[in-house]
Design a protein around this motif. Structure first.
Motif, PDB file in Angstrom:
ATOM      1  N   TYR A   1       0.845  -1.189   0.000  1.00  0.00           N
ATOM      2  CA  TYR A   1       0.000   0.000   0.000  1.00  0.00           C
ATOM      3  C   TYR A   1       0.884   1.243   0.000  1.00  0.00           C
ATOM      4  O   TYR A   1       1.984   1.244   0.542  1.00  0.00           O
ATOM      5  CB  TYR A   1      -0.881   0.065   1.257  1.00  0.00           C
ATOM      6  CG  TYR A   1      -2.079  -0.846   1.251  1.00  0.00           C
ATOM      7  CD1 TYR A   1      -1.992  -2.158   1.718  1.00  0.00           C
ATOM      8  CD2 TYR A   1      -3.319  -0.392   0.815  1.00  0.00           C
ATOM      9  CE1 TYR A   1      -3.103  -2.987   1.722  1.00  0.00           C
ATOM     10  CE2 TYR A   1      -4.442  -1.219   0.830  1.00  0.00           C
ATOM     11  CZ  TYR A   1      -4.315  -2.512   1.278  1.00  0.00           C
ATOM     12  OH  TYR A   1      -5.424  -3.330   1.298  1.00  0.00           O
TER      13      TYR A   1
ATOM     14  N   ASP B   1      -3.765  -8.501  -8.180  1.00  0.00           N
ATOM     15  CA  ASP B   1      -4.296  -7.170  -8.449  1.00  0.00           C
ATOM     16  C   ASP B   1      -3.152  -6.177  -8.468  1.00  0.00           C
ATOM     17  O   ASP B   1      -2.492  -5.981  -7.454  1.00  0.00           O
ATOM     18  CB  ASP B   1      -5.325  -6.769  -7.394  1.00  0.00           C
ATOM     19  CG  ASP B   1      -6.010  -5.442  -7.693  1.00  0.00           C
ATOM     20  OD1 ASP B   1      -6.926  -5.061  -6.941  1.00  0.00           O
ATOM     21  OD2 ASP B   1      -5.632  -4.779  -8.678  1.00  0.00           O
TER      22      ASP B   1
ATOM     23  N   SER C   1      -3.808  -3.231 -10.477  1.00  0.00           N
ATOM     24  CA  SER C   1      -4.493  -2.258 -11.321  1.00  0.00           C
ATOM     25  C   SER C   1      -4.132  -0.812 -10.970  1.00  0.00           C
ATOM     26  O   SER C   1      -4.261   0.075 -11.810  1.00  0.00           O
ATOM     27  CB  SER C   1      -6.012  -2.443 -11.217  1.00  0.00           C
ATOM     28  OG  SER C   1      -6.437  -2.354  -9.870  1.00  0.00           O
TER      29      SER C   1
ATOM     30  N   ARG D   1      -8.420 -13.659  -1.234  1.00  0.00           N
ATOM     31  CA  ARG D   1      -9.364 -12.563  -1.092  1.00  0.00           C
ATOM     32  C   ARG D   1      -9.311 -12.041   0.336  1.00  0.00           C
ATOM     33  O   ARG D   1      -9.230 -12.815   1.277  1.00  0.00           O
ATOM     34  CB  ARG D   1     -10.785 -12.998  -1.465  1.00  0.00           C
ATOM     35  CG  ARG D   1     -11.392 -14.085  -0.607  1.00  0.00           C
ATOM     36  CD  ARG D   1     -12.792 -14.442  -1.122  1.00  0.00           C
ATOM     37  NE  ARG D   1     -13.724 -13.339  -0.954  1.00  0.00           N
ATOM     38  CZ  ARG D   1     -14.603 -13.232   0.036  1.00  0.00           C
ATOM     39  NH1 ARG D   1     -14.621 -14.150   0.970  1.00  0.00           N
ATOM     40  NH2 ARG D   1     -15.434 -12.226   0.102  1.00  0.00           N
ATOM     41  N   PRO D   2      -9.353 -10.730   0.473  1.00  0.00           N
ATOM     42  CA  PRO D   2      -9.317 -10.138   1.815  1.00  0.00           C
ATOM     43  C   PRO D   2     -10.679 -10.227   2.462  1.00  0.00           C
ATOM     44  O   PRO D   2     -11.395  -9.254   2.572  1.00  0.00           O
ATOM     45  CB  PRO D   2      -8.912  -8.693   1.536  1.00  0.00           C
ATOM     46  CG  PRO D   2      -9.493  -8.415   0.193  1.00  0.00           C
ATOM     47  CD  PRO D   2      -9.400  -9.705  -0.560  1.00  0.00           C
ATOM     48  N   ASN D   3     -11.097 -11.414   2.866  1.00  0.00           N
ATOM     49  CA  ASN D   3     -12.433 -11.594   3.416  1.00  0.00           C
ATOM     50  C   ASN D   3     -12.516 -10.931   4.776  1.00  0.00           C
ATOM     51  O   ASN D   3     -12.073  -9.815   4.934  1.00  0.00           O
ATOM     52  CB  ASN D   3     -12.785 -13.082   3.463  1.00  0.00           C
ATOM     53  CG  ASN D   3     -11.660 -13.915   4.048  1.00  0.00           C
ATOM     54  OD1 ASN D   3     -10.880 -13.412   4.856  1.00  0.00           O
ATOM     55  ND2 ASN D   3     -11.560 -15.139   3.626  1.00  0.00           N
ATOM     56  N   THR D   4     -13.055 -11.589   5.730  1.00  0.00           N
ATOM     57  CA  THR D   4     -13.163 -10.939   7.029  1.00  0.00           C
ATOM     58  C   THR D   4     -11.897 -11.133   7.835  1.00  0.00           C
ATOM     59  O   THR D   4     -11.858 -10.854   9.014  1.00  0.00           O
ATOM     60  CB  THR D   4     -14.360 -11.515   7.801  1.00  0.00           C
ATOM     61  OG1 THR D   4     -14.238 -12.935   7.853  1.00  0.00           O
ATOM     62  CG2 THR D   4     -15.651 -11.151   7.116  1.00  0.00           C
ATOM     63  N   GLY D   5     -10.860 -11.620   7.202  1.00  0.00           N
ATOM     64  CA  GLY D   5      -9.606 -11.800   7.899  1.00  0.00           C
ATOM     65  C   GLY D   5      -8.869 -10.494   8.097  1.00  0.00           C
ATOM     66  O   GLY D   5      -9.117  -9.508   7.416  1.00  0.00           O
ATOM     67  N   GLU D   6      -7.989 -10.495   9.038  1.00  0.00           N
ATOM     68  CA  GLU D   6      -7.238  -9.314   9.409  1.00  0.00           C
ATOM     69  C   GLU D   6      -6.024  -9.136   8.516  1.00  0.00           C
ATOM     70  O   GLU D   6      -5.365 -10.110   8.155  1.00  0.00           O
ATOM     71  CB  GLU D   6      -6.792  -9.459  10.857  1.00  0.00           C
ATOM     72  CG  GLU D   6      -5.892  -8.348  11.386  1.00  0.00           C
ATOM     73  CD  GLU D   6      -5.525  -8.548  12.839  1.00  0.00           C
ATOM     74  OE1 GLU D   6      -5.975  -9.547  13.427  1.00  0.00           O
ATOM     75  OE2 GLU D   6      -4.788  -7.700  13.377  1.00  0.00           O
ATOM     76  N   LEU D   7      -5.737  -7.886   8.181  1.00  0.00           N
ATOM     77  CA  LEU D   7      -4.489  -7.541   7.528  1.00  0.00           C
ATOM     78  C   LEU D   7      -3.500  -7.126   8.609  1.00  0.00           C
ATOM     79  O   LEU D   7      -3.816  -6.313   9.474  1.00  0.00           O
ATOM     80  CB  LEU D   7      -4.673  -6.388   6.542  1.00  0.00           C
ATOM     81  CG  LEU D   7      -4.889  -6.757   5.068  1.00  0.00           C
ATOM     82  CD1 LEU D   7      -6.154  -7.563   4.903  1.00  0.00           C
ATOM     83  CD2 LEU D   7      -4.907  -5.522   4.207  1.00  0.00           C
TER      84      LEU D   7
ATOM     85  N   GLN E   1     -14.023  -3.089   8.101  1.00  0.00           N
ATOM     86  CA  GLN E   1     -13.035  -3.160   9.169  1.00  0.00           C
ATOM     87  C   GLN E   1     -12.696  -1.760   9.650  1.00  0.00           C
ATOM     88  O   GLN E   1     -12.736  -0.788   8.889  1.00  0.00           O
ATOM     89  CB  GLN E   1     -11.763  -3.851   8.657  1.00  0.00           C
ATOM     90  CG  GLN E   1     -11.979  -5.270   8.142  1.00  0.00           C
ATOM     91  CD  GLN E   1     -10.724  -5.884   7.577  1.00  0.00           C
ATOM     92  OE1 GLN E   1      -9.673  -5.251   7.478  1.00  0.00           O
ATOM     93  NE2 GLN E   1     -10.808  -7.159   7.212  1.00  0.00           N
TER      94      GLN E   1
ATOM     95  N   TYR F   1      -9.512   0.249  11.633  1.00  0.00           N
ATOM     96  CA  TYR F   1      -8.122   0.188  12.066  1.00  0.00           C
ATOM     97  C   TYR F   1      -7.770   1.481  12.805  1.00  0.00           C
ATOM     98  O   TYR F   1      -8.349   2.544  12.551  1.00  0.00           O
ATOM     99  CB  TYR F   1      -7.177   0.064  10.856  1.00  0.00           C
ATOM    100  CG  TYR F   1      -7.215  -1.258  10.134  1.00  0.00           C
ATOM    101  CD1 TYR F   1      -8.226  -1.547   9.223  1.00  0.00           C
ATOM    102  CD2 TYR F   1      -6.226  -2.219  10.341  1.00  0.00           C
ATOM    103  CE1 TYR F   1      -8.254  -2.762   8.550  1.00  0.00           C
ATOM    104  CE2 TYR F   1      -6.244  -3.432   9.666  1.00  0.00           C
ATOM    105  CZ  TYR F   1      -7.259  -3.688   8.782  1.00  0.00           C
ATOM    106  OH  TYR F   1      -7.285  -4.894   8.106  1.00  0.00           O
TER     107      TYR F   1
ATOM    108  N   LEU G   1      -5.702  -3.603  13.249  1.00  0.00           N
ATOM    109  CA  LEU G   1      -7.132  -3.890  13.198  1.00  0.00           C
ATOM    110  C   LEU G   1      -7.775  -3.780  14.580  1.00  0.00           C
ATOM    111  O   LEU G   1      -7.266  -4.316  15.568  1.00  0.00           O
ATOM    112  CB  LEU G   1      -7.371  -5.295  12.649  1.00  0.00           C
ATOM    113  CG  LEU G   1      -8.843  -5.714  12.511  1.00  0.00           C
ATOM    114  CD1 LEU G   1      -9.499  -4.939  11.366  1.00  0.00           C
ATOM    115  CD2 LEU G   1      -8.970  -7.213  12.280  1.00  0.00           C
TER     116      LEU G   1
ATOM    117  N   THR H   1     -13.904  -6.159  12.926  1.00  0.00           N
ATOM    118  CA  THR H   1     -14.530  -6.418  11.633  1.00  0.00           C
ATOM    119  C   THR H   1     -16.020  -6.619  11.868  1.00  0.00           C
ATOM    120  O   THR H   1     -16.405  -7.384  12.756  1.00  0.00           O
ATOM    121  CB  THR H   1     -13.961  -7.683  10.970  1.00  0.00           C
ATOM    122  OG1 THR H   1     -12.553  -7.525  10.793  1.00  0.00           O
ATOM    123  CG2 THR H   1     -14.608  -7.923   9.619  1.00  0.00           C
TER     124      THR H   1
ATOM    125  N   GLU I   1     -14.779  -4.096   2.326  1.00  0.00           N
ATOM    126  CA  GLU I   1     -14.493  -5.132   1.350  1.00  0.00           C
ATOM    127  C   GLU I   1     -15.633  -5.208   0.335  1.00  0.00           C
ATOM    128  O   GLU I   1     -16.797  -5.318   0.706  1.00  0.00           O
ATOM    129  CB  GLU I   1     -14.330  -6.501   2.023  1.00  0.00           C
ATOM    130  CG  GLU I   1     -13.954  -7.586   1.016  1.00  0.00           C
ATOM    131  CD  GLU I   1     -14.190  -8.991   1.513  1.00  0.00           C
ATOM    132  OE1 GLU I   1     -14.522  -9.156   2.698  1.00  0.00           O
ATOM    133  OE2 GLU I   1     -14.045  -9.926   0.710  1.00  0.00           O
TER     134      GLU I   1
END
Lengths: 117, 109
Positions: A35, A56, A58, A100-106, B33, B35, B45, B48, B92
Motif C-alpha cells: 500500500y 491485483d 491495477s 481474497r481479503p475476506n473478514t480476515g485481518e491484515l 473493518q 483500524y 485492526l 470487523t 471489502e
C-alpha cells in the motif's frame, strides 16, 4: 509475536534515482499487499500477491513501479525513476487469506517512509 | 474520489468526553473493518463487522454497521489520551479492500 518486517524505515533520495523496499510477511501468510499512504490520506493498494502470483496491480504505476515475490515469501517493491510525487509511506501487509481479503485481518508492517528531493 | 468517506477529518476533544466517527459510502460492502494507526506505525485492526445492523463493543469502543451495509460508525466513550490516533475504515467489495482517508483523533489530557 510474529510481525511483518519492512526495510528501510526511512529513505531519502533524489528524483530520477532508483529506490527499493523490502517486506517479509508473517510466516505462512499466503497473501501480501503493498500500500502507499500519502500524509493525511488512507492507504491505497498498489499490488496484491497470492503466493508468488499477482492478483491485483491495477493501481500500480507500471511505467516506474515494479513488484515481485519470487518464492512466494518476501517481496520487493521498486521505483525507478523516483518522482517528487512518490514521497509517501509504503506499507506492506500480509494475511493468511487465500486470495481474497475476506473478514480476515491484515497485519501491517511499520512502513517505509520515502522522501524524494 | 474515495469509495469511503470518513467524517470528521479531524477531532480534538478533552479526556473523558465522548466522540463518534463516521464512515459512509454509496456502495454495499461484504464486510467493514476499523483500524487505528499511530504516527510512524502501520494500521492495527480493531474490529470487523459483517452483518447489517451489527453492533460490536471493544471495551470503551462501540462499532456499528449500517442496516444496508453502506455505512459504519465508531463511538468512543470517556476518551483517554491513549485513544489518540488515525482511525481508518476499510470496506471489502468485489474481493478488494478499500480504505477511507481516516479521522485524526486527538484526546487532550
Amino acid at each position: 509475536e510474529a510481525e511483518v518486517a519492512q526495510s528501510p524505515r526511512y529513505k531519502i533520495t533524489e528524483k530520477s534515482q532508483a529506490v527499493a523496499f523490502w517486506c517479509d510477511p508473517i510466516s505462512g501468510h499466503a497473501t501480501l499487499y503493498w500500500y502507499r499512504q500519502i500524509l493525511g490520506q488512507g492507504p491505497e493498494l498498489l499490488v496484491q500477491f497470492q503466493d508468488e502470483s499477482v492478483v491485483d496491480d491495477s493501481q500500480l504505476p507500471k511505467d516506474r513501479f515494479s513488484a515481485e515475490r519470487l518464492k512466494g515469501v518476501d517481496s520487493t517493491l521498486k521505483i525507478q525513476p523516483a518522482e517528487l510525487g512518490d514521497s509517501a509511506m509504503y506499507l506492506c501487509a500480509s494475511s493468511p487469506g487465500q486470495g481474497r481479503p475476506n473478514t480476515g485481518e491484515l497485519f501491517f508492517g511499520e512502513g517505509s517512509r520515502l522522501t524524494v528531493l | 474520489t474515495q469509495l469511503l468517506e470518513q467524517s470528521p477529518q479531524f477531532l480534538s476533544i478533552q479526556e473523558g468526553e465522548n466522540l463518534t466517527v463516521y464512515c459512509n459510502s454509496s456502495s454495499v460492502f461484504s464486510s467493514l473493518q476499523w483500524y487505528r494507526q499511530e504516527p510512524g506505525e502501520g494500521p492495527v485492526l480493531l474490529v470487523t463487522v459483517v452483518t447489517g445492523g451489527e453492533v460490536k463493543k471493544l471495551k470503551r469502543l462501540t462499532f456499528q454497521f449500517g442496516d444496508a451495509r453502506k455505512d459504519s460508525s465508531l463511538h468512543i466513550t470517556a476518551a483517554q489520551p491513549g485513544d489518540t490516533g488515525l482511525y481508518l475504515c476499510a470496506g471489502e467489495r468485489d474481493y478488494k479492500l478499500s480504505f477511507g482517508a481516516g479521522t485524526t483523533v486527538t484526546v487532550r489530557a
